[in-house]
Design a protein around this motif. Structure first.
Motif, PDB file in Angstrom:
ATOM      1  N   ASP A 124       5.770  -1.137  -2.393  1.00 14.18           N
ATOM      2  CA  ASP A 124       5.814   0.283  -2.044  1.00 14.18           C
ATOM      3  C   ASP A 124       4.704   0.581  -1.041  1.00 14.18           C
ATOM      4  O   ASP A 124       3.517   0.573  -1.408  1.00 14.18           O
ATOM      5  CB  ASP A 124       5.635   1.131  -3.294  1.00 14.18           C
ATOM      6  N   PRO A 125       5.042   0.845   0.229  1.00 15.62           N
ATOM      7  CA  PRO A 125       3.994   1.082   1.222  1.00 15.62           C
ATOM      8  C   PRO A 125       3.153   2.318   0.929  1.00 15.62           C
ATOM      9  O   PRO A 125       1.995   2.395   1.345  1.00 15.62           O
ATOM     10  CB  PRO A 125       4.770   1.234   2.535  1.00 15.62           C
ATOM     11  N   ALA A 126       3.706   3.277   0.202  1.00 15.63           N
ATOM     12  CA  ALA A 126       2.957   4.499  -0.090  1.00 15.63           C
ATOM     13  C   ALA A 126       1.725   4.223  -0.940  1.00 15.63           C
ATOM     14  O   ALA A 126       0.738   4.957  -0.877  1.00 15.63           O
ATOM     15  CB  ALA A 126       3.857   5.508  -0.794  1.00 15.63           C
ATOM     16  N   TRP A 128       0.371   0.847  -1.232  1.00 17.12           N
ATOM     17  CA  TRP A 128      -0.217  -0.468  -0.953  1.00 17.12           C
ATOM     18  C   TRP A 128      -1.628  -0.294  -0.375  1.00 17.12           C
ATOM     19  O   TRP A 128      -1.841   0.515   0.522  1.00 17.12           O
ATOM     20  CB  TRP A 128       0.664  -1.250   0.024  1.00 17.12           C
ATOM     21  N   VAL A 130      -4.961  -0.716   1.837  1.00 20.84           N
ATOM     22  CA  VAL A 130      -5.199  -1.051   3.243  1.00 20.84           C
ATOM     23  C   VAL A 130      -6.655  -1.465   3.427  1.00 20.84           C
ATOM     24  O   VAL A 130      -7.563  -0.792   2.936  1.00 20.84           O
ATOM     25  CB  VAL A 130      -4.885   0.155   4.156  1.00 20.84           C
ATOM     26  N   ARG A 151       2.542  -5.772   5.354  1.00 25.11           N
ATOM     27  CA  ARG A 151       2.481  -4.824   4.243  1.00 25.11           C
ATOM     28  C   ARG A 151       1.517  -3.683   4.553  1.00 25.11           C
ATOM     29  O   ARG A 151       1.814  -2.501   4.316  1.00 25.11           O
ATOM     30  CB  ARG A 151       2.064  -5.554   2.958  1.00 25.11           C
ATOM     31  N   GLN A 152       0.347  -4.036   5.079  1.00 23.84           N
ATOM     32  CA  GLN A 152      -0.645  -3.005   5.368  1.00 23.84           C
ATOM     33  C   GLN A 152      -0.227  -2.135   6.557  1.00 23.84           C
ATOM     34  O   GLN A 152      -0.526  -0.934   6.577  1.00 23.84           O
ATOM     35  CB  GLN A 152      -2.009  -3.636   5.604  1.00 23.84           C
ATOM     36  N   GLU A 154       2.853  -1.306   7.293  1.00 26.15           N
ATOM     37  CA  GLU A 154       3.801  -0.364   6.693  1.00 26.15           C
ATOM     38  C   GLU A 154       3.056   0.758   5.975  1.00 26.15           C
ATOM     39  O   GLU A 154       3.416   1.944   6.085  1.00 26.15           O
ATOM     40  CB  GLU A 154       4.709  -1.084   5.693  1.00 26.15           C
ATOM     41  N   ALA A 155       2.025   0.391   5.234  1.00 21.53           N
ATOM     42  CA  ALA A 155       1.293   1.380   4.450  1.00 21.53           C
ATOM     43  C   ALA A 155       0.649   2.430   5.346  1.00 21.53           C
ATOM     44  O   ALA A 155       0.701   3.633   5.048  1.00 21.53           O
ATOM     45  CB  ALA A 155       0.230   0.679   3.599  1.00 21.53           C
ATOM     46  N   ARG A 159       1.897   6.535   5.530  1.00 19.57           N
ATOM     47  CA  ARG A 159       0.988   7.618   5.120  1.00 19.57           C
ATOM     48  C   ARG A 159       0.538   8.476   6.300  1.00 19.57           C
ATOM     49  O   ARG A 159      -0.227   9.425   6.109  1.00 19.57           O
ATOM     50  CB  ARG A 159      -0.242   7.021   4.446  1.00 19.57           C
TER      51      ARG A 159
END
Length: 320
Positions: A124-126, A128, A130, A151-152, A154-155, A159
């Motif tokens: 879930d990027p919301a 994850w 960073v 992944r980061q 995307e996060a 946001r």
């Protein structure tokens, strides 16, 4: 209706095909890259380094877009630059991500039962974490932490809050013959044709693939054909393991594949996996995009790869 589409990267493989399809559909396309390759005729070309925030903003000038498709975002630092530069310039941002975000060898992820298709909620990027202070500018570090960088990234974009964000998590991409820049399918075509051993795990697990043409079509649909947000998996129907892939190549070249089983933890060929993270495409289907079965396009992709490697071998053998 014509949309204003900005493609960051887009100068090779399915990114270039995305640009070509967007132009053919009547959209206004701007391609942003460092000038290593010109975009297809009809596209606006902005030459800039995406890592240089000041230069990128200046090069874009007063341009605004309906959607940005980011083909080359690999780190949270790059994502943060993009969020600042394109915040206020676009209402929608589509990032091309990867199946590798689900690789359990690269992060502590929720366990997925063997054989169960992995869904988007596993990462879930919301939420994850960073770590922008890591050495993301170092190419060796970035390559070694490819999955975590994605992944980061995307996060950060999820946001940002300045636009609707979509992360397209692509399966392993095949097809295109000599245009297939990864060379992975060519690896199998060459080794099977030459009778060379292919390193595989003792019990290789299946994974998922997508054809380069279908991925380009999906990216365009995600950009201008729908208004959903969040992560979405992009893969053909049907799992496939390294043995099934080699059998398809063998049927084309008329020679049985030769395998060598690696030691546990040893290096294996590109699509031999000893861990499970084959994706589900159920969300894409529920949103309205139906992927084709891998069995429907794989024979053509293999034929293209075999033909391309045969042409390359002939060119090398031809006397000067």
């Amino acid at each position: 209706m014509s949309d204003r589409i900005c493609v960051i990267g887009g100068n090779r493989y399915f990114g270039r095909l995305l640009v070509e399809r967007a132009l053919a559909a009547g959209h206004q396309v701007t391609v942003v890259n460092r000038g290593s390759a010109a975009p297809p005729a009809g596209a606006d070309h902005v030459v800039a380094d995406r890592d240089d925030e000041t230069t990128l903003g200046a090069a874009l000038g007063s341009r605004v877009f309906d959607v940005v498709v980011d083909q080359v975002c690999y780190t949270p630092v790059q994502a943060a630059v993009a969020a600042r530069v394109f915040g206020g310039r676009t209402r929608r941002y589509v990032m091309t991500s990867t199946i590798e975000v689900y690789d359990p060898a690269s992060a502590a992820l929720p366990a997925v039962p063997l054989g169960t298709p992995v869904t988007e909620g596993v990462v879930d990027p919301a939420g994850w974490p960073v770590a922008a202070g890591l050495p993301w500018y170092d190419a060796a570090y970035r390559d070694a932490h490819y999955a975590e960088g994605k992944r980061q990234a995307e996060a950060v974009l999820a946001r940002a809050g300045a636009f609707g964000f979509v992360s397209v998590r692509s399966a392993h991409v095949l097809g295109g013959g000599e245009r297939e820049w990864t060379g992975r399918l060519a690896h199998y075509a060459e080794r099977v044709a030459r009778g060379e051993e292919i390193a595989v795990h003792a019990e290789p697990l299946p994974t998922v693939f997508v054809h380069h043409e279908e991925l380009a079509a999906f990216l365009l649909w995600a950009a201008v054909g729908s208004d959903f947000t969040g992560p979405v998996n992009a893969c053909s129907d049907g799992f496939l393991d390294v043995h099934g892939l080699c059998e398809e190549v063998a049927a084309r070249v008329g020679r049985r594949p030769a395998y060598r089983v690696t030691e546990p933890g040893g290096a294996a060929s590109p699509f031999s996996f000893d861990r499970h993270y084959a994706m589900s495409n159920a969300r894409a289907r529920d949103l309205g995009f139906a992927f084709s079965p891998v069995a429907g396009w794989l024979p053509r992709a293999v034929a293209e790869a075999v033909a391309a490697t045969a042409v390359a071998a002939t060119a090398v053998a031809r006397p000067a």
